[in-house]
Design a protein around this motif. Sequence first.
Motif, PDB file in Angstrom:
ATOM      1  N   UNK A   6      23.781  49.232  37.478  1.00 20.11           N
ATOM      2  CA  UNK A   6      24.306  47.871  37.600  1.00 20.11           C
ATOM      3  C   UNK A   6      25.824  47.839  37.561  1.00 20.11           C
ATOM      4  N   UNK A   7      26.386  48.591  36.628  1.00 24.28           N
ATOM      5  CA  UNK A   7      27.828  48.495  36.445  1.00 24.28           C
ATOM      6  C   UNK A   7      28.616  49.080  37.611  1.00 24.28           C
ATOM      7  N   UNK A   8      27.921  49.809  38.483  1.00 25.69           N
ATOM      8  CA  UNK A   8      28.613  50.374  39.642  1.00 25.69           C
ATOM      9  C   UNK A   8      28.478  49.492  40.878  1.00 25.69           C
ATOM     10  N   UNK A   9      27.676  48.482  40.791  1.00 28.65           N
ATOM     11  CA  UNK A   9      27.514  47.582  41.947  1.00 28.65           C
ATOM     12  C   UNK A   9      28.646  46.569  41.955  1.00 28.65           C
ATOM     13  N   UNK A  10      29.104  46.211  43.146  1.00 19.82           N
ATOM     14  CA  UNK A  10      30.146  45.187  43.192  1.00 19.82           C
ATOM     15  C   UNK A  10      29.513  43.800  43.057  1.00 19.82           C
ATOM     16  N   UNK A  11      30.377  42.807  42.881  1.00 24.49           N
ATOM     17  CA  UNK A  11      29.891  41.458  42.590  1.00 24.49           C
ATOM     18  C   UNK A  11      28.978  40.912  43.690  1.00 24.49           C
ATOM     19  N   UNK A  12      29.383  41.140  44.927  1.00 28.18           N
ATOM     20  CA  UNK A  12      28.570  40.609  46.037  1.00 28.18           C
ATOM     21  C   UNK A  12      27.181  41.238  46.047  1.00 28.18           C
ATOM     22  N   UNK A  13      27.154  42.517  45.787  1.00 23.67           N
ATOM     23  CA  UNK A  13      25.866  43.194  45.778  1.00 23.67           C
ATOM     24  C   UNK A  13      24.995  42.681  44.624  1.00 23.67           C
ATOM     25  N   UNK A  14      25.633  42.453  43.487  1.00 21.79           N
ATOM     26  CA  UNK A  14      24.873  41.911  42.356  1.00 21.79           C
ATOM     27  C   UNK A  14      24.289  40.551  42.684  1.00 21.79           C
ATOM     28  N   UNK A  15      25.076  39.734  43.353  1.00 19.66           N
ATOM     29  CA  UNK A  15      24.582  38.405  43.701  1.00 19.66           C
ATOM     30  C   UNK A  15      23.433  38.506  44.712  1.00 19.66           C
ATOM     31  N   UNK A  16      23.585  39.445  45.652  1.00 20.43           N
ATOM     32  CA  UNK A  16      22.484  39.650  46.605  1.00 20.43           C
ATOM     33  C   UNK A  16      21.228  40.117  45.881  1.00 20.43           C
ATOM     34  N   UNK A  17      21.416  41.020  44.938  1.00 20.77           N
ATOM     35  CA  UNK A  17      20.274  41.522  44.191  1.00 20.77           C
ATOM     36  C   UNK A  17      19.632  40.421  43.353  1.00 20.77           C
ATOM     37  N   UNK A  18      20.462  39.570  42.808  1.00 17.80           N
ATOM     38  CA  UNK A  18      19.929  38.432  42.044  1.00 17.80           C
ATOM     39  C   UNK A  18      19.073  37.552  42.952  1.00 17.80           C
ATOM     40  N   UNK A  19      19.581  37.285  44.133  1.00 14.87           N
ATOM     41  CA  UNK A  19      18.823  36.453  45.073  1.00 14.87           C
ATOM     42  C   UNK A  19      17.528  37.130  45.494  1.00 14.87           C
ATOM     43  N   UNK A  20      17.565  38.458  45.516  1.00 15.79           N
ATOM     44  CA  UNK A  20      16.362  39.197  45.893  1.00 15.79           C
ATOM     45  C   UNK A  20      15.380  39.323  44.734  1.00 15.79           C
ATOM     46  N   UNK A  21      15.794  38.840  43.564  1.00 12.22           N
ATOM     47  CA  UNK A  21      14.869  38.821  42.435  1.00 12.22           C
ATOM     48  C   UNK A  21      15.148  39.820  41.346  1.00 12.22           C
ATOM     49  N   UNK A  22      16.240  40.572  41.466  1.00 11.52           N
ATOM     50  CA  UNK A  22      16.556  41.524  40.394  1.00 11.52           C
ATOM     51  C   UNK A  22      16.823  40.754  39.102  1.00 11.52           C
ATOM     52  N   UNK A  23      16.031  40.979  38.076  1.00  7.77           N
ATOM     53  CA  UNK A  23      16.167  40.166  36.856  1.00  7.77           C
ATOM     54  C   UNK A  23      17.412  40.493  36.036  1.00  7.77           C
ATOM     55  N   UNK A  24      18.072  41.591  36.347  1.00  2.33           N
ATOM     56  CA  UNK A  24      19.217  41.991  35.534  1.00  2.33           C
ATOM     57  C   UNK A  24      20.565  41.776  36.218  1.00  2.33           C
ATOM     58  N   UNK A  25      20.534  41.496  37.487  1.00  3.08           N
ATOM     59  CA  UNK A  25      21.796  41.445  38.241  1.00  3.08           C
ATOM     60  C   UNK A  25      22.705  40.314  37.763  1.00  3.08           C
ATOM     61  N   UNK A  66      22.880  30.360  43.371  1.00  5.96           N
ATOM     62  CA  UNK A  66      23.417  31.602  43.939  1.00  5.96           C
ATOM     63  C   UNK A  66      23.301  31.600  45.466  1.00  5.96           C
ATOM     64  N   UNK A  67      22.280  30.934  45.968  1.00  5.72           N
ATOM     65  CA  UNK A  67      22.099  30.883  47.412  1.00  5.72           C
ATOM     66  C   UNK A  67      23.193  30.124  48.137  1.00  5.72           C
ATOM     67  N   UNK A  68      23.971  29.336  47.382  1.00 10.43           N
ATOM     68  CA  UNK A  68      25.042  28.565  48.021  1.00 10.43           C
ATOM     69  C   UNK A  68      26.292  29.406  48.230  1.00 10.43           C
ATOM     70  N   UNK A  69      26.316  30.595  47.670  1.00 12.27           N
ATOM     71  CA  UNK A  69      27.475  31.462  47.859  1.00 12.27           C
ATOM     72  C   UNK A  69      27.452  32.018  49.283  1.00 12.27           C
ATOM     73  N   UNK A  70      28.516  31.742  50.017  1.00 13.51           N
ATOM     74  CA  UNK A  70      28.514  32.102  51.429  1.00 13.51           C
ATOM     75  C   UNK A  70      29.260  33.397  51.708  1.00 13.51           C
ATOM     76  N   UNK A  71      29.919  33.914  50.741  1.00 12.92           N
ATOM     77  CA  UNK A  71      30.574  35.198  50.932  1.00 12.92           C
ATOM     78  C   UNK A  71      31.948  35.112  51.546  1.00 12.92           C
ATOM     79  N   UNK A  72      32.477  33.897  51.730  1.00 21.61           N
ATOM     80  CA  UNK A  72      33.808  33.781  52.337  1.00 21.61           C
ATOM     81  C   UNK A  72      34.915  33.862  51.294  1.00 21.61           C
ATOM     82  N   UNK A  73      34.559  33.925  50.049  1.00 18.61           N
ATOM     83  CA  UNK A  73      35.545  34.119  48.975  1.00 18.61           C
ATOM     84  C   UNK A  73      34.954  35.121  47.995  1.00 18.61           C
ATOM     85  N   UNK A  74      35.778  35.611  47.112  1.00 18.46           N
ATOM     86  CA  UNK A  74      35.269  36.544  46.114  1.00 18.46           C
ATOM     87  C   UNK A  74      34.276  35.832  45.199  1.00 18.46           C
ATOM     88  N   UNK A  75      33.350  36.589  44.668  1.00 20.45           N
ATOM     89  CA  UNK A  75      32.372  35.997  43.750  1.00 20.45           C
ATOM     90  C   UNK A  75      33.082  35.370  42.555  1.00 20.45           C
TER      91      UNK A  75
END
Lengths: 182, 249
Positions: A6-25, A66-75
């Motif tokens: 987890x700690x090696x994933x960047x913020x965008x990836x964590x948010x994507x993982x959260x949206x995909x259902x990762x309970x820890x992201x 989280x689904x409203x994050x469009x990725x046009x700015x930093x998390x």
Amino acid sequence: MGTTPLHERDDRELLRQHLAGDPDAFGELFRRHRDRMWAVALRTTRNPELAADCVQDAFISAFRRAGSYRGDAAVTTWLHRIVVNACLDRLRRDKPTSPLPEYELADKRDAHASVDTRLDVREALDRLPEGQRMALVLVDMHGLSVLEAAAVLEVAEGTVKSRCSRGREAMAAMLRERSGQP
Amino acid sequence: MVTTPPVPPGRPDEQDDPTGIRALLAGLGDPGPMPADLVDRINASIAAEQQSRSAAGDRTVVPLRRRRPLWAKVGLVAAAVAAVAVAVPAMLGTGPGELMASLSRGGSSSAHDASAGAAKSSASGPEGAPTGADSRAAAGTGAIALASTGTAYTSTELTRQARSMLSQGFSAASSLKADAATNPQGLRGCLTALGVAPWMPVVGDVGTYDGRPAVVALVSGDTGQNVYAVGRDCDATHPVVIAGPVPVP
């Protein structure tokens, strides 16, 4: 991807993982950004209890939206926006019943001048219109760039610059007036 | 004399500031890290959100590791049904007889008739429709009783205070505010949104938690009891958990 700690994933990836259902992201995002969000909430509200409620509401809102994050700015910009909006909404709602504390402007000849000067600065900041105050909180106190502050406040860069400039001039005038300088 | 702190290092001075205000503001200091109790509170809220999403079968977030709720495990059904009918009142302690009798019926009757039938629409299990293996979900909503003692609950004494909740008086429903967690129906909706199965008996008390207005709810499940502190404005659409679930030994 799934095996990356987890700690090696960047913020965008964590948010994507959260949206995909990762309970820890999302928990990792919270861990990573909680201190900055706490700081901006406290600087915005100047009330620890209120800031705590606001930052909690903001993180839960971010969790759900989280689904409203469009990725046009930093998390982190997106999180700042949610926290600042939560604080401003709360301040506007509570304004009639919890006015900002009334401080006496400090006498610069006092032995506790440095502490009092802080109160002076804070009071002068509180007296600014919300737009100028938030621009200064984000840029001068919180250390965001003008570009980042513009993204958080959802205004143009030029607007942030002019709000900062006008806000600083207004504060300087207030402080000069108090100290008896022309 | 006013000391002018430097502009924080690493930040390019994007704007000229002849007033010196920028430096003054930058020198007001850092608020420091988020307090530990707030970290715990928000972590609990996030955990409840995660649980709530899983329980509601929310397809916005699809769990990678979908966990079967404890109460749905095959093999625990018989014991769990017994827990509703018999064991739960025993676990709840030595409360007023009327309340115990009410809870032991396992239905929607409670200290507040207003809760009758509350949340029937959410009687299905967390995975959607009730499974054949869980007759409790199909049986309807568990009993819920709500007091308004104004007790000042604290994070350090929560479990002890929760155990003694039943010895306190229960006020009339009419004195309680409607449409939030200070109302039996609202509390049930709030807890359901937090992932508490609708069949689970609940004893709630309107008071404060660490100085914050709250409703403290003791929930009895088939594996024991948990206590939650929720915001008084918590409801089915706006679940606000302050603390919990905290197991009550």
